[in-house]
Design a protein around this motif. Structure first.
Motif, PDB file in Angstrom:
ATOM      1  N   PHE A  37      84.018  65.645  35.339  1.00  0.00           N
ATOM      2  CA  PHE A  37      84.387  66.535  35.876  1.00  0.00           C
ATOM      3  C   PHE A  37      84.462  66.006  36.982  1.00  0.00           C
ATOM      4  O   PHE A  37      84.100  66.357  38.093  1.00  0.00           O
ATOM      5  N   LYS A  38      85.843  65.155  38.298  1.00  0.00           N
ATOM      6  CA  LYS A  38      85.739  64.859  39.461  1.00  0.00           C
ATOM      7  C   LYS A  38      86.213  65.490  40.663  1.00  0.00           C
ATOM      8  O   LYS A  38      86.759  66.278  39.656  1.00  0.00           O
ATOM      9  N   ILE A  39      85.105  65.747  41.995  1.00  0.00           N
ATOM     10  CA  ILE A  39      85.191  66.457  42.608  1.00  0.00           C
ATOM     11  C   ILE A  39      85.446  65.739  43.991  1.00  0.00           C
ATOM     12  O   ILE A  39      85.181  64.523  44.457  1.00  0.00           O
ATOM     13  N   PRO A  40      87.056  66.266  44.629  1.00  0.00           N
ATOM     14  CA  PRO A  40      88.048  65.548  45.585  1.00  0.00           C
ATOM     15  C   PRO A  40      86.328  65.489  46.781  1.00  0.00           C
ATOM     16  O   PRO A  40      85.924  66.569  47.118  1.00  0.00           O
ATOM     17  N   HIS A  41      86.392  64.121  47.582  1.00  0.00           N
ATOM     18  CA  HIS A  41      85.688  64.272  49.384  1.00  0.00           C
ATOM     19  C   HIS A  41      84.512  63.850  48.864  1.00  0.00           C
ATOM     20  O   HIS A  41      83.503  64.611  49.950  1.00  0.00           O
ATOM     21  N   GLY A  42      84.021  64.349  47.397  1.00  0.00           N
ATOM     22  CA  GLY A  42      82.623  64.211  47.387  1.00  0.00           C
ATOM     23  C   GLY A  42      82.084  62.916  48.125  1.00  0.00           C
ATOM     24  O   GLY A  42      82.756  61.735  48.502  1.00  0.00           O
ATOM     25  N   PRO A  43      80.221  62.684  48.137  1.00  0.00           N
ATOM     26  CA  PRO A  43      80.061  61.079  48.510  1.00  0.00           C
ATOM     27  C   PRO A  43      79.593  60.973  46.851  1.00  0.00           C
ATOM     28  O   PRO A  43      80.040  60.781  46.401  1.00  0.00           O
ATOM     29  N   GLU A  44      79.699  59.076  47.587  1.00  0.00           N
ATOM     30  CA  GLU A  44      80.027  58.464  46.467  1.00  0.00           C
ATOM     31  C   GLU A  44      79.179  58.523  45.362  1.00  0.00           C
ATOM     32  O   GLU A  44      79.218  58.269  44.401  1.00  0.00           O
ATOM     33  N   TYR A  45      77.669  59.448  45.460  1.00  0.00           N
ATOM     34  CA  TYR A  45      76.676  59.178  44.479  1.00  0.00           C
ATOM     35  C   TYR A  45      77.156  60.432  43.792  1.00  0.00           C
ATOM     36  O   TYR A  45      76.428  60.595  42.636  1.00  0.00           O
ATOM     37  N   LEU A  46      77.778  61.391  44.547  1.00  0.00           N
ATOM     38  CA  LEU A  46      78.379  62.582  43.787  1.00  0.00           C
ATOM     39  C   LEU A  46      79.336  62.557  42.571  1.00  0.00           C
ATOM     40  O   LEU A  46      80.487  62.185  42.360  1.00  0.00           O
TER      41      LEU A  46
END
Length: 163
Positions: A37-46
């Motif tokens: 499930f995508k998390i907005p505004h996380g670092p690219e590797y997350l």
């Protein structure tokens, strides 16, 4: 006098052509890859969160965290669910691996300090290297990898404000 075993067990896995290892005691389980499930505004590797037995677990593309190219999912792609001790807590993380191989024993004297060999990732994340006939196995220092000041994962939880 009793001899104390100086051998530890490690789970080996690959990222591209490179072989890595983490201590078996931090590996909770190994799962087939599913899109998190995508998390907005996380670092690219997350990559996002994955439900693991009722717990939301952050999924990390270790290739990106180490400065490599993004993981391309194949039928062999796995997620290692790890309990990573960092400072005064344990982070539960899912690391994406291209392939998981086996649990292998390494003797303490086999693990060399990380030489400056011009590798593509920062060597402070390397706990050591083990020589094998097929090349090197890089033992990852998970606590250091996820506790440096640039890691968003190290900032999980309440923050104290300094005025």
């Amino acid at each position: 006098m009793a001899v104390i075993s100086s051998e530890s067990q490690f789970v080996t896995f690959s990222l591209g052509d490179e072989i890595f290892a983490v201590p078996v005691e931090v590996v909770r389980e190994i799962l087939d890859h599913e899109e998190p499930f995508k998390i907005p505004h996380g670092p690219e590797y997350l990559l996002g969160l994955r439900d693991v037995r009722g717990q939301g677990v952050p999924v990390i593309d270790l290739r990106l965290r180490l400065g490599m190219t993004r993981t391309v999912k194949t039928p062999h792609t796995r997620i290692l669910v790890l309990d990573v001790p960092v400072a005064d807590r344990v982070l539960v993380l899912g690391l994406v691996a291209d392939r998981v191989f086996e649990v292998v024993p390494f003797r303490k004297e086999q693990i060399e300090t990380a030489p400056d060999i011009g590798v593509r990732w920062r060597s402070d994340y390397i706990a050591g290297v083990v020589r094998r006939e097929s090349g090197f196995v890089v033992v990852v220092d998970l606590a250091r990898l996820f506790s440096d000041s640039g890691s968003a994962l190290a900032d999980v939880g309440p923050q104290s404000q300094v005025a």
